[in-house]
Design a protein around this motif. Structure first.
Motif, short mmCIF file in Angstrom:
data_model
loop_
_atom_site.label_atom_id
_atom_site.label_comp_id
_atom_site.label_asym_id
_atom_site.label_seq_id
_atom_site.Cartn_x
_atom_site.Cartn_y
_atom_site.Cartn_z
N THR A 19 0.86 -1.18 0.00
CA THR A 19 0.00 0.00 0.00
C THR A 19 0.91 1.23 0.00
N ALA A 20 0.31 2.40 -0.13
CA ALA A 20 1.08 3.65 -0.19
C ALA A 20 0.12 4.82 -0.02
N ASP A 21 0.68 6.00 0.16
CA ASP A 21 -0.13 7.23 0.14
C ASP A 21 -1.31 7.19 1.11
N LEU A 22 -1.01 6.88 2.37
CA LEU A 22 -2.08 6.86 3.38
C LEU A 22 -2.53 8.29 3.69
N HIS A 23 -1.59 9.21 3.63
CA HIS A 23 -1.87 10.63 3.91
C HIS A 23 -2.64 10.81 5.22
N LEU A 24 -2.15 10.16 6.27
CA LEU A 24 -2.83 10.28 7.56
C LEU A 24 -2.80 11.74 8.01
N GLY A 25 -3.93 12.19 8.55
CA GLY A 25 -4.04 13.58 8.99
C GLY A 25 -4.52 14.51 7.91
N LYS A 26 -4.90 13.96 6.78
CA LYS A 26 -5.35 14.82 5.68
C LYS A 26 -6.66 15.52 6.02
N VAL A 27 -6.68 16.79 5.67
CA VAL A 27 -7.90 17.58 5.80
C VAL A 27 -8.40 17.84 4.38
N PHE A 28 -9.64 17.44 4.14
CA PHE A 28 -10.19 17.48 2.80
C PHE A 28 -11.35 18.47 2.78
N HIS A 29 -11.23 19.56 2.03
CA HIS A 29 -12.24 20.62 2.03
C HIS A 29 -12.61 21.00 3.47
N GLU A 30 -11.58 21.27 4.26
CA GLU A 30 -11.73 21.69 5.66
C GLU A 30 -12.34 20.63 6.56
N LEU A 56 4.29 -6.11 5.40
CA LEU A 56 3.48 -4.97 4.95
C LEU A 56 4.44 -3.92 4.42
N LEU A 57 4.19 -3.47 3.20
CA LEU A 57 5.07 -2.48 2.57
C LEU A 57 4.28 -1.19 2.36
N ILE A 58 4.76 -0.09 2.92
CA ILE A 58 4.11 1.22 2.71
C ILE A 58 5.06 2.09 1.90
N ALA A 59 4.69 2.34 0.63
CA ALA A 59 5.60 3.01 -0.30
C ALA A 59 5.47 4.54 -0.28
N GLY A 60 5.52 5.12 0.92
CA GLY A 60 5.62 6.56 1.04
C GLY A 60 4.32 7.31 1.23
N GLY A 236 14.74 -4.83 -13.41
CA GLY A 236 15.38 -6.06 -12.92
C GLY A 236 14.70 -6.68 -11.72
N PHE A 237 13.96 -5.89 -10.98
CA PHE A 237 13.33 -6.41 -9.76
C PHE A 237 12.13 -7.29 -10.11
N ASN A 238 11.90 -8.30 -9.30
CA ASN A 238 10.73 -9.16 -9.54
C ASN A 238 9.44 -8.36 -9.36
N TYR A 239 9.51 -7.39 -8.46
CA TYR A 239 8.33 -6.55 -8.24
C TYR A 239 8.80 -5.17 -7.79
N ALA A 240 8.22 -4.13 -8.39
CA ALA A 240 8.49 -2.76 -7.95
C ALA A 240 7.20 -2.18 -7.39
N ALA A 241 7.23 -1.83 -6.10
CA ALA A 241 6.06 -1.29 -5.40
C ALA A 241 6.19 0.22 -5.36
N PHE A 242 5.37 0.89 -6.17
CA PHE A 242 5.48 2.34 -6.24
C PHE A 242 4.43 3.04 -5.39
N GLY A 243 4.82 4.22 -4.94
CA GLY A 243 3.91 5.15 -4.29
C GLY A 243 4.03 6.48 -5.01
N HIS A 244 3.10 7.35 -4.80
CA HIS A 244 3.00 8.74 -5.26
C HIS A 244 1.73 8.97 -6.07
N LEU A 245 1.47 8.17 -7.11
CA LEU A 245 0.23 8.38 -7.86
C LEU A 245 -0.91 7.69 -7.11
N HIS A 246 -2.05 8.37 -7.02
CA HIS A 246 -3.10 7.89 -6.13
C HIS A 246 -4.07 6.92 -6.76
N ARG A 247 -3.93 6.70 -8.07
CA ARG A 247 -4.77 5.68 -8.70
C ARG A 247 -4.02 4.37 -8.75
N PHE A 248 -4.73 3.29 -8.50
CA PHE A 248 -4.16 1.96 -8.65
C PHE A 248 -3.87 1.74 -10.12
#
Ligand SMILES: [Mn+2]
Length: 432
Positions: A19-30, A56-60, A236-248
């Motif tokens: 998983t990635a981009d949990l953005h805990l503490g986010k305020v959305f439209h106030e 469990l892998l959290i990619a940022g 080269g990696f068997n799997y690359a787990a990316f974070g940053h873009l919010h769409r799967f």
């Protein structure tokens, strides 16, 4: 015999959650999303109670900002505590994203590493992999099977030291593309040596903007294509787990964005939110006759696990009267009282105070009202030839004077001058 083979395969499998981009503490439209995030973390916890997960892998982007609000820090701390209490053998692997402060995320990391919680916050540490074993226990129990996890934190300008660079006078690397190239070169060396040392798989976690990736409105954008990174760098990696873009999304043969676990902008309202369950399927070293298997084929399967949010994000469209007059029986509005809403009002008449009125009447979780049609009509009216344009002659200085008058009953020339000076400075900075 078949049963025996089956057992070997299962026991050799290395399964982890991305998983990635949990953005805990986010305020959305106030509006604080903490309750929604707690609900999401409970769901994550429920998935990870399955003992076949090894990590469990959290990619940022654990947190939404570099100084997260205290309740967000408490939420994450409580989650980790609960998780490690019920799954002490589960490894937790975390990198900072562009929203996190690496130094703050690194708090206690030496101690946490003893407990199997790894916070890799210095890019120079990315070349030291963390092994994740196929089964409970360690190398003694299962010497052949482990995956080497390489954790590459978000690369800010100048974050890779030049110690390994041939040219000592080289200026610090600034662009994402160049930083990623440098990191990828070092990682490839480290990856090959991990394989030599017996790793069955190599996995990468990184927080980057992969070229061709699909954006959404809730990411903090990197400016320019120099900030785009080719996912092929890490092929080269068997799997690359990316974070940053919010769409799967899938960005290469074995590279994926899990996306954020919750929708953080209304343009993500229709997208699916998932955790990714990744299985590195080991094949036995020998076949059912005891003969060595010539070619060990390491396959990767990625299974999206849909996430049910506490409240959905929804976009609705209609006239102000429609939303005001609708009784609860309208089927298309079912659940609208619970959901987070963005309502686009149609029609050319501007509805004053539409948001508080609609929120008070039927939609307590209404977060945003758009009236583009009405505003366009207003603009058109004001720009008709021969007519005075009320906004055209006004400048920021007049607006600020009016603001001061509104608040203090009079405009202060000194304050206005200072404001204009600061504005000019910040505009200059924004250009650089
Ligand atoms: Mn993010």
């Amino acid at each position: 015999m078949l049963l025996h083979l089956f057992f070997v395969i299962i026991a050799d499998m290395i399964k982890f959650l991305h998983t990635a981009d949990l953005h805990l503490g986010k305020v959305f439209h106030e509006h604080s999303l903490l309750e929604d995030q707690e609900y999401m973390l409970d769901a994550l916890y429920a998935v990870l109670r399955d003992e076949s997960y090894r990590a469990l892998l959290i990619a940022g982007d654990v947190f939404d900002r570099s100084i997260p609000p205290p309740d967000a820090v408490q939420l994450f701390s409580a989650f980790l505590g609960k998780l490690k209490t019920s799954r002490p053998d589960l490894k937790v692997l975390v990198i900072p994203g562009n929203h996190d402060s690496p130094a703050r995320l690194a708090y206690g990391k030496e101690l946490f590493a003893e407990l199997g919680l790894y916070f890799v916050t210095n890019p120079n540490d990315a070349v030291n992999p963390i092994p994740v074993y196929a089964r409970r226990g360690g190398p003694e129990e299962n010497p052949a099977r482990y995956a080497a996890f390489f954790l590459l934190p978000f690369l800010s300008a100048g974050s890779l030291n030049a110690a390994e660079s041939a040219d000592e006078n080289a200026s610090p690397i600034r662009s994402q593309a160049k930083l990623a190239e440098e990191a990828a070169a070092r990682l490839e060396q480290a990856r090959l040596s991990a394989l030599q040392q017996g790793a069955a798989y190599t996995v990468l976690a990184a927080h980057i903007f992969a070229t061709g990736g699909k954006e959404s409105e809730s990411e903090r954008v990197f400016l320019g294509t120099a900030e785009h990174v080719s996912a092929g760098l890490f092929a080269g990696f068997n799997y690359a787990a990316f974070g940053h873009l919010h769409r799967f999304q899938k960005t290469g043969p074995n590279s994926y964005y899990s996306g954020s676990p919750l929708a953080y902008s209304f343009d993500e309202a229709d997208g699916e939110k998932v955790f990714l369950s990744v299985e590195l399927d080991g094949l036995p070293e020998s076949d059912e006759n005891g003969e060595p298997v010539a070619e060990r084929k390491n396959s990767v399967s990625v299974i999206p696990i849909p996430i049910q949010p506490k409240r959905k994000l929804r976009r609705l469209k209609g006239t102000f009267e429609y939303f005001l007059s609708q009784s609860g029986s309208e089927p298309s509005l079912a659940g609208a009282a619970q959901d987070y809403l963005e309502i686009t009002l149609t029609g050319k008449d501007l509805a004053q105070n539409a948001l508080p009125i609609l929120r008070g009447s039927r939609f307590p979780n209404l977060l945003s009202v758009k009236q583009d049609e009405a505003f366009a009509a207003l603009r058109e009216e004001h720009t008709r030839p021969g007519q005075e344009t009320p906004c055209a002659k006004r400048g920021t200085e007049e607006d600020f004077s009016d603001f001061l008058t509104d608040i203090y009953g009079g405009a202060d020339e000194e304050k206005t001058a200072l404001f204009m000076e600061l504005l000019a400075e910040s505009e200059k900075e924004a250009v650089v």
